[in-house]
Design a protein around this motif. Sequence first.
Motif, PDB file in Angstrom:
ATOM      1  N   ASP A   1       0.811  -1.215   0.000  1.00 19.42           N
ATOM      2  CA  ASP A   1       0.000   0.000   0.000  1.00 19.42           C
ATOM      3  C   ASP A   1       0.845   1.265   0.000  1.00 19.42           C
ATOM      4  OD1 ASP A   1      -2.174  -1.535  -0.260  1.00 19.42           O
ATOM      5  OD2 ASP A   1      -3.298  -0.647   1.412  1.00 19.42           O
ATOM      6  N   LEU A   2       2.040   1.185   0.598  1.00 23.26           N
ATOM      7  CA  LEU A   2       2.915   2.368   0.538  1.00 23.26           C
ATOM      8  C   LEU A   2       3.382   2.589  -0.902  1.00 23.26           C
ATOM      9  CD1 LEU A   2       5.010   2.081   3.813  1.00 23.26           C
ATOM     10  CD2 LEU A   2       3.263   3.769   3.281  1.00 23.26           C
ATOM     11  N   VAL A   3       3.661   1.497  -1.607  1.00 21.30           N
ATOM     12  CA  VAL A   3       4.034   1.632  -3.027  1.00 21.30           C
ATOM     13  C   VAL A   3       2.869   2.268  -3.781  1.00 21.30           C
ATOM     14  CG1 VAL A   3       4.625   0.365  -5.144  1.00 21.30           C
ATOM     15  CG2 VAL A   3       5.644  -0.311  -2.948  1.00 21.30           C
ATOM     16  N   ARG A   4       1.672   1.786  -3.483  1.00  9.95           N
ATOM     17  CA  ARG A   4       0.490   2.326  -4.192  1.00  9.95           C
ATOM     18  C   ARG A   4       0.254   3.794  -3.866  1.00  9.95           C
ATOM     19  NH1 ARG A   4      -3.064  -2.941  -3.268  1.00  9.95           N
ATOM     20  NH2 ARG A   4      -2.426  -4.051  -5.139  1.00  9.95           N
ATOM     21  N   GLU A   5       0.666   4.194  -2.661  1.00  7.55           N
ATOM     22  CA  GLU A   5       0.535   5.614  -2.290  1.00  7.55           C
ATOM     23  C   GLU A   5       1.539   6.478  -3.054  1.00  7.55           C
ATOM     24  OE1 GLU A   5      -1.436   7.386  -0.175  1.00  7.55           O
ATOM     25  OE2 GLU A   5      -2.674   5.669   0.414  1.00  7.55           O
ATOM     26  N   GLY A   6       2.520   5.829  -3.676  1.00  6.15           N
ATOM     27  CA  GLY A   6       3.485   6.590  -4.471  1.00  6.15           C
ATOM     28  C   GLY A   6       4.877   6.663  -3.887  1.00  6.15           C
ATOM     29  N   ALA A   7       5.105   5.986  -2.769  1.00 15.09           N
ATOM     30  CA  ALA A   7       6.457   6.022  -2.180  1.00 15.09           C
ATOM     31  C   ALA A   7       7.376   5.083  -2.971  1.00 15.09           C
ATOM     32  CB  ALA A   7       6.401   5.591  -0.726  1.00 15.09           C
ATOM     33  N   PRO A   8       8.600   5.535  -3.240  1.00 12.03           N
ATOM     34  CA  PRO A   8       9.533   4.690  -4.025  1.00 12.03           C
ATOM     35  C   PRO A   8      10.195   3.640  -3.129  1.00 12.03           C
ATOM     36  CG  PRO A   8      10.578   6.762  -3.472  1.00 12.03           C
ATOM     37  CD  PRO A   8       9.220   6.814  -2.845  1.00 12.03           C
ATOM     38  N   MET A   9       9.373   2.735  -2.591  1.00  9.81           N
ATOM     39  CA  MET A   9       9.885   1.785  -1.604  1.00  9.81           C
ATOM     40  C   MET A   9      10.949   0.872  -2.219  1.00  9.81           C
ATOM     41  SD  MET A   9       8.227   2.711   1.006  1.00  9.81           S
ATOM     42  CE  MET A   9       8.509   1.447   2.206  1.00  9.81           C
ATOM     43  N   ALA A  10      12.011   0.633  -1.426  1.00 12.08           N
ATOM     44  CA  ALA A  10      13.086  -0.222  -1.947  1.00 12.08           C
ATOM     45  C   ALA A  10      13.552  -1.254  -0.915  1.00 12.08           C
ATOM     46  CB  ALA A  10      14.261   0.648  -2.364  1.00 12.08           C
ATOM     47  N   TYR A  11      13.258  -1.003   0.363  1.00 12.47           N
ATOM     48  CA  TYR A  11      13.767  -1.889   1.418  1.00 12.47           C
ATOM     49  C   TYR A  11      12.632  -2.371   2.315  1.00 12.47           C
ATOM     50  CZ  TYR A  11      18.154   0.467   0.254  1.00 12.47           C
ATOM     51  OH  TYR A  11      19.230   0.982  -0.400  1.00 12.47           O
ATOM     52  N   LEU A  12      12.671  -3.645   2.639  1.00 14.55           N
ATOM     53  CA  LEU A  12      11.757  -4.179   3.638  1.00 14.55           C
ATOM     54  C   LEU A  12      12.623  -4.710   4.779  1.00 14.55           C
ATOM     55  CD1 LEU A  12       8.940  -4.881   4.585  1.00 14.55           C
ATOM     56  CD2 LEU A  12       8.955  -6.889   3.126  1.00 14.55           C
ATOM     57  N   ASP A  13      12.548  -4.003   5.907  1.00 14.02           N
ATOM     58  CA  ASP A  13      13.430  -4.311   7.045  1.00 14.02           C
ATOM     59  C   ASP A  13      12.633  -5.075   8.105  1.00 14.02           C
ATOM     60  OD1 ASP A  13      14.890  -4.296   9.379  1.00 14.02           O
ATOM     61  OD2 ASP A  13      15.355  -2.143   9.342  1.00 14.02           O
ATOM     62  N   LEU A  14      12.956  -6.345   8.267  1.00 14.61           N
ATOM     63  CA  LEU A  14      12.167  -7.231   9.120  1.00 14.61           C
ATOM     64  C   LEU A  14      12.623  -7.250  10.572  1.00 14.61           C
ATOM     65  CD1 LEU A  14      12.335 -10.236   6.619  1.00 14.61           C
ATOM     66  CD2 LEU A  14      10.866  -8.251   6.485  1.00 14.61           C
ATOM     67  N   GLY A  15      13.578  -6.376  10.916  1.00  8.65           N
ATOM     68  CA  GLY A  15      14.026  -6.293  12.306  1.00  8.65           C
ATOM     69  C   GLY A  15      14.800  -7.525  12.749  1.00  8.65           C
ATOM     70  N   GLY A  16      14.849  -7.696  14.070  1.00  5.90           N
ATOM     71  CA  GLY A  16      15.580  -8.849  14.630  1.00  5.90           C
ATOM     72  C   GLY A  16      14.623  -9.999  14.854  1.00  5.90           C
ATOM     73  N   GLY A  17      14.989 -10.863  15.775  1.00  7.42           N
ATOM     74  CA  GLY A  17      14.079 -11.951  16.143  1.00  7.42           C
ATOM     75  C   GLY A  17      14.582 -13.329  15.787  1.00  7.42           C
ATOM     76  N   LEU A  18      15.519 -13.400  14.832  1.00  4.61           N
ATOM     77  CA  LEU A  18      16.063 -14.713  14.458  1.00  4.61           C
ATOM     78  C   LEU A  18      16.680 -15.326  15.725  1.00  4.61           C
ATOM     79  CD1 LEU A  18      17.054 -16.930  12.551  1.00  4.61           C
ATOM     80  CD2 LEU A  18      18.923 -15.423  11.863  1.00  4.61           C
ATOM     81  N   ALA A  19      16.108 -16.456  16.148  1.00  2.58           N
ATOM     82  CA  ALA A  19      16.439 -16.962  17.484  1.00  2.58           C
ATOM     83  C   ALA A  19      17.701 -17.807  17.504  1.00  2.58           C
ATOM     84  CB  ALA A  19      15.259 -17.770  18.008  1.00  2.58           C
ATOM     85  N   VAL A  20      18.210 -17.988  18.707  1.00  2.00           N
ATOM     86  CA  VAL A  20      19.339 -18.893  18.957  1.00  2.00           C
ATOM     87  C   VAL A  20      18.775 -20.084  19.722  1.00  2.00           C
ATOM     88  CG1 VAL A  20      21.446 -19.149  20.340  1.00  2.00           C
ATOM     89  CG2 VAL A  20      21.084 -17.083  18.971  1.00  2.00           C
ATOM     90  N   ASP A  21      19.176 -21.273  19.333  1.00  2.00           N
ATOM     91  CA  ASP A  21      18.666 -22.464  20.021  1.00  2.00           C
ATOM     92  C   ASP A  21      19.562 -22.760  21.230  1.00  2.00           C
ATOM     93  OD1 ASP A  21      17.356 -24.698  20.745  1.00  2.00           O
ATOM     94  OD2 ASP A  21      17.672 -25.808  18.884  1.00  2.00           O
ATOM     95  N   TYR A  22      19.317 -22.023  22.309  1.00  2.00           N
ATOM     96  CA  TYR A  22      20.159 -22.175  23.505  1.00  2.00           C
ATOM     97  C   TYR A  22      20.030 -23.571  24.112  1.00  2.00           C
ATOM     98  CZ  TYR A  22      20.644 -17.082  23.480  1.00  2.00           C
ATOM     99  OH  TYR A  22      20.936 -15.793  23.131  1.00  2.00           O
ATOM    100  N   THR A  23      18.847 -24.172  24.017  1.00  2.00           N
ATOM    101  CA  THR A  23      18.648 -25.476  24.645  1.00  2.00           C
ATOM    102  C   THR A  23      18.976 -26.615  23.684  1.00  2.00           C
ATOM    103  OG1 THR A  23      16.362 -25.615  23.920  1.00  2.00           O
ATOM    104  CG2 THR A  23      16.734 -24.580  26.046  1.00  2.00           C
ATOM    105  N   GLY A  24      19.013 -26.297  22.412  1.00  2.00           N
ATOM    106  CA  GLY A  24      19.270 -27.339  21.420  1.00  2.00           C
ATOM    107  C   GLY A  24      18.075 -28.248  21.208  1.00  2.00           C
TER     108      GLY A  24
END
Length: 638
Positions: free
Chosen positions: A277-300
Amino acid sequence: MHPRVKQNWTIEDSAELYRIRDWGASYFDLSDKGEVTVNIKFPSGEVRVSLMDIVQGITDRGMQMPILVRIENLLDAQIARLNESFRAAMARIGYQGKYQGVFPIKVNQQQQAIEEITKFGARYNFGLEAGSKPELIIALSHLSGSDSLIVCNGYKDEEFIDLGLRAQKLGLRCIFVIETPAELPIILARSQALGIRPQLGVRIKLSSKVGGHWNATSGDRSIFGLSTSQLIELVDTLKEHDMLDCLQLLHYHLGSQIPNIRDIRAGVLEACRFYIDLVREGAPMAYLDLGGGLAVDYTGSQSNHQHSKNYSLDEYCTDLVEVIMGTLDAQGIAHPTIVTESGRNTVAYYSVLIFNTLDVTSFEAGAIPAQAPEGAHELICNLYEALQNLRPETLQECYNDALYYRDEIRELFKRGQVTLRTRSLGYDLYLEILQRIAAQLVKMDRIPTELEGLREYLADIYYCNFSVFQSLPDTWAIDQVFPILPIHRHDERPTREAIISDITCDSDGKIDGFINGHEVRSTLQLHPLKADEEYILGAFLVGAYQETLGDLHNLFGDTNVASVRINEDGSFDVVKEIYGDSIADVLGYVQYNPKALFEQFRNTAEVAVRQGTITVPERQEILEAFTASLRGYTYYEK
Ligand code: PLP
């Protein structure tokens, strides 16, 4: 011997007990000598180096434990794995955009970490995420002349924005992510004043919620990000100022350590809708930044337990790429550059906290006479009787008796009716009964409810040379579990059940949560100490957040740090030795002046000389000891 108690202990048993192959991500294993190894893949093959040898090499150079050992190869390997995994997923699926990650500086701001990340990451245009002015300064100075992104999150004042805008003029790729509506007017005003058009991103609040400890970061009530109506207002304001062309990046962050891949998929799917929808609004979007969150398997355990994750890195990358591509293709929208802000997963593996054991308290009875001594108090005789009656079918009854008589003896002691020796013998008998009950429980299929906590109650306390608050703060603050295990003696059966105490004088300065598959176990199996050998433990996967969040509780300062690089021929170089805080350093942090402290102490010594309590040479010795202490390490020194 009971069939469940194996006769011979093997290294395989140890590997299974400590689950090193489950959480070690193929970086850690055990050697035939029973030592933890660090495994590094080179083009010519895998190299395995004993962590014990590394620690020996470091201590031979004069560094004392606790030591934070950083293995630079592991940081490089994690950056490579992340980037290569995205590249492979994109190539496989036919994604037209690219991946360009950034490392969130807050996860490990140490100069060495950032230097290595930016140096090694350069081949992937791996950038940095800055959430404050100091972090921006770090990013600007480490990424000059590169194509890497600098994603500016967090609250940004005029100074922050001016710095970012000017850096943009120098060719640095600073993107201001608007986190709150209040930021936009400042950015507009500063960009006008400096005549520099900003590169803008916007952080949105997704309605998707995630499981795990950080679930408050997601959903409508999350602290950061714009709501949908605020986003519309932002677009309209940018249009009014003829600046919608500055908006290029959409960002969200659902929370750190997301254990469930379904939550990750749901989040990105929702974000794609905003992007479209931001593209449709006319913004020249180029990046989608998904943040962090990729987990570490501490317990395995490869599960959606909060300290684990139910997906592999390849699955994470493939799922994200697939969802983005599928959703955007359906709307005929070009594939953006995918950005992630993966912190924990990038740095967790490369640091291991190494500490020695100073002492052990065990809850075992002292020497008990075979029979009740002549004239022993009736309650003591009762405890002897309970001890003699102990059989598999009387465990609960004997347990009740032991508890009752122990308490009765304590009551009588308070009233002065039994002696200290009676109380002491009573306690030893009580412990002996409990120990014998615990030994029986190991063989039982069903443990009576009341006796379930006995193992924990009788666990040894291993006093170890480190501070939870300085080095493993998340174990205290959020009950984080880290893999903790001895780094040697894996060819021996660990016969003790233990909890770990640090050397702060704080009852919270302990670790009583250990990895155990899907559950957290309250004790850890360890080896009995040997008189002539250090017992050395490692806390693994501590490279993320721990150094940053650590504090000076009891004035235990930064630990010694040694950076190691493992070579293709199996040798290793200690590339950096950074000595931890001295006592003078930590005193300085809390506004003491070591020189003034010395002066005060010198006066006390001088008065003692004047009064004839000490001689002048004694005064010298005392003052030298004081000065040496100021220079010394804050931890237990040998
Ligand atoms: N990006 C933002 C905005 C964050 O707040 C955080 C930490 O919570 C991260 C990235 C890093 O998250 P992680 O360490 O889970 O990759």
